[in-house]
Design a protein around this motif. Structure first.
Motif, short mmCIF file in Angstrom:
data_model
loop_
_atom_site.label_atom_id
_atom_site.label_comp_id
_atom_site.label_asym_id
_atom_site.label_seq_id
_atom_site.Cartn_x
_atom_site.Cartn_y
_atom_site.Cartn_z
N HIS A 1 0.87 -1.18 0.00
CA HIS A 1 0.00 0.00 0.00
C HIS A 1 0.91 1.23 0.00
N ILE A 2 0.80 2.04 -1.03
CA ILE A 2 1.64 3.24 -1.13
C ILE A 2 0.76 4.46 -0.90
N VAL A 3 1.23 5.38 -0.08
CA VAL A 3 0.43 6.56 0.25
C VAL A 3 1.21 7.84 -0.03
N PRO B 1 7.37 3.16 6.74
CA PRO B 1 8.58 3.51 5.99
C PRO B 1 8.22 4.57 4.94
N HIS B 2 9.00 5.63 4.88
CA HIS B 2 8.65 6.69 3.94
C HIS B 2 9.89 7.40 3.43
N HIS C 1 -6.53 12.17 5.02
CA HIS C 1 -7.92 11.80 5.27
C HIS C 1 -7.98 10.42 5.94
N ALA C 2 -7.22 9.46 5.40
CA ALA C 2 -7.22 8.10 5.95
C ALA C 2 -6.64 8.07 7.36
N PHE C 3 -5.57 8.82 7.57
CA PHE C 3 -4.97 8.84 8.91
C PHE C 3 -5.91 9.50 9.92
N ASN C 4 -6.60 10.56 9.49
CA ASN C 4 -7.59 11.17 10.39
C ASN C 4 -8.68 10.17 10.76
N ASN D 1 2.32 12.03 10.03
CA ASN D 1 1.50 10.82 9.94
C ASN D 1 2.35 9.57 9.72
N MET D 2 3.39 9.71 8.91
CA MET D 2 4.26 8.57 8.64
C MET D 2 4.94 8.11 9.92
N ARG D 3 5.39 9.09 10.70
CA ARG D 3 6.06 8.72 11.96
C ARG D 3 5.05 8.13 12.94
#
Length: 464
Positions: free
Chosen positions: A30-32, A96-97, A38-41, A89-91
């Motif tokens: 899954h790549i973001v 991994p980003h 929106h998904a993280f919220n 959000n990544m942290r």
């Protein structure tokens, strides 16, 4: 029972198959990007966490500046905040980003294959329609919405309805000056922007097999422009050689076992397809679009068509509206259309071979119109500079930028001016796609370079 490539990957990922309605399938990768807030919220609001953060990869691309490598250099404070929030959000998700300062940052559909995140036989999703790009490695890859993205993050699964499968065979030998972008523009012109709605496309045939990895990525990238759910190509030695040294590729004994499995990922000889389309590569010419949909295109030696020849009233009205927006009149030779700007980049055409192709046309020449060249990733930029390609672009009079989606999505401040006509290597020529009132003509990197040199749409074969 004989199976297509798609059937084999689909069936191996079913968690809860259903005869009627969507089935639950396992998602490998899954790549973001920045839109993922929106998904993280949603995850936070429901007190959920990522089930397998190690299978999610983050890459900022749509909003990043191409004239700097920090959020502070973004087009405005709102965009800067999006980039900063993305890193947060990544942290938070332990994902991994590749943040903006990372040399590996770039467009998700360039970085994914480049890092070996996408492998044959995988299911890959990303909240971007051009995720179809990754099918070039023999994967099922498609775009999803933000609510679906949240579902994948929380469960590593996704409900999906199985599409029908269409095989598009392109046999023959491409002529000089004709490449992958011309193939896919010709396919879309033939079957229409809605020609593959409800289908997963499998590209096959000698002309497809003759393409290098970058060309295959270009073809699969624009599957969505024909309405397809996804596009794919059976993996072969071209794919295996490309993936061999990628950071996320399997290593050692796992690599050998992977190759053995990957070689089985092809449609059985007697597999049945729901629809078949053929194209003769020998007859293809460099393509260019004239309208406001990727299917409104034709060979560069053609002319703007007359809407009145169309049989359906709705089609005539659409073509008239497109010509009005594009400021064109029927019968105008494509090569008589002047341009104002050039854009070489996007997830369709920003890889090293694309830049080489453009540079070969521009070498030792001066452009007549301004333009920017935007590599698809920091690694593409590094490799292009090692070859001196950036000097060719700069000496010709074009700007050499940092990696990002740039003028393809036109969300980061890189936009054209109203009324400007742009020769573009991007994937969409919709109304306002590259800025309000901007007129976009889609073409290959070599064709865009030729247009830059002459200041008008040009048959690149005249400059080869």
């Amino acid at each position: 029972m004989s199976q297509t490539l798609f059937d084999k990957i689909w069936s191996s990922h079913l968690v809860l198959p259903r005869r009627d309605g969507p089935s639950l399938m396992y998602i490998d990768r899954h790549i973001v990007h920045e839109g993922s807030f929106h998904a993280f919220n949603g995850l936070r609001a429901r007190d959920l966490s990522l089930r397998h953060p190690e299978q999610v990869f983050g890459v900022p691309d749509h909003y990043v500046p191409t004239n700097g490598r920090s959020a502070q250099e973004a087009a405005n404070p709102e965009i800067a905040n999006m980039i900063v929030q993305f890193d947060r959000n990544m942290r938070w998700g332990k994902v991994p980003h590749f943040e903006l300062s990372d040399e590996r940052q770039g467009i998700v559909h360039v970085v994914g294959p480049e890092q070996g995140i996408t492998l044959p036989g995988m299911t890959v999703v990303c909240s971007d329609s051009h995720t179809s790009t990754h099918g070039a490695l023999g994967a099922i890859a498609f775009g999803i919405g933000q609510s679906e993205s949240m579902h994948v993050m929380a469960t590593q699964t996704l409900w999906q309805t199985k599409p029908r499968v269409m095989r598009i065979k392109v046999d023959g030998q491409l002529r000089e000056g004709v490449g992958a972008k011309d193939i896919i523009l010709a396919i879309i012109a033939k079957i229409g922007a809605g020609g593959a709605v409800g289908y997963a496309i499998e590209y096959a045939g000698s002309a497809i097999e003759s393409l290098g990895m970058d060309g295959r990525l270009t073809v699969c990238n624009m599957s969505i422009e024909a309405g397809a759910r996804l596009g794919s190509i059976a993996p072969d030695d071209v794919v295996f050689n490309y993936l061999h040294d990628k950071p996320q590729s399997p290593k050692g004994d796992l690599w050998d076992r992977a190759i053995e499995h990957w070689r089985s990922l092809k449609s059985d000889a007697d597999a049945a397809f729901d629809r078949e389309v053929t194209l003769d590569a020998n007859s293809l010419k460099p393509m260019v679009t004239w309208g406001t949909s990727p299917d409104a295109g034709g060979p560069i030696d053609g002319a703007v068509p007359d809407p009145e020849i169309l049989s359906e009233a709705v089609d005539r009205a659409g073509a008239r509206a497109a010509l009005d927006y594009m400021g064109l009149v029927p019968g105008t030779r494509f090569t008589d259309i002047s341009i104002d700007r050039v854009f070489i980049g996007s997830c369709t055409n920003s890889r090293l071979s694309d830049l080489r192709e453009a540079a070969e046309i521009l070498r030792g020449k001066k452009v007549k119109v301004p333009g920017i060249v935007v590599p698809g990733s920091g690694l593409v930029k590094r490799d292009a500079e090692a070859e001196g390609l950036h000097r060719i672009f700069i000496e010709a009079g074009l700007e050499w930028r940092a990696a990002g989606c740039s003028m393809c999505a036109a969300m980061n401040g890189d936009v054209g001016s109203p009324g400007e006509r742009i020769a573009s290597t991007s994937n969409r020529n919709f109304v306002g796609r590259q800025g309000p009132g901007v007129r976009t003509h889609l073409m290959s990197p070599a064709m865009a370079a030729a247009a830059a040199v002459t200041g008008k749409l040009t048959d690149v074969r005249e400059l080869v």
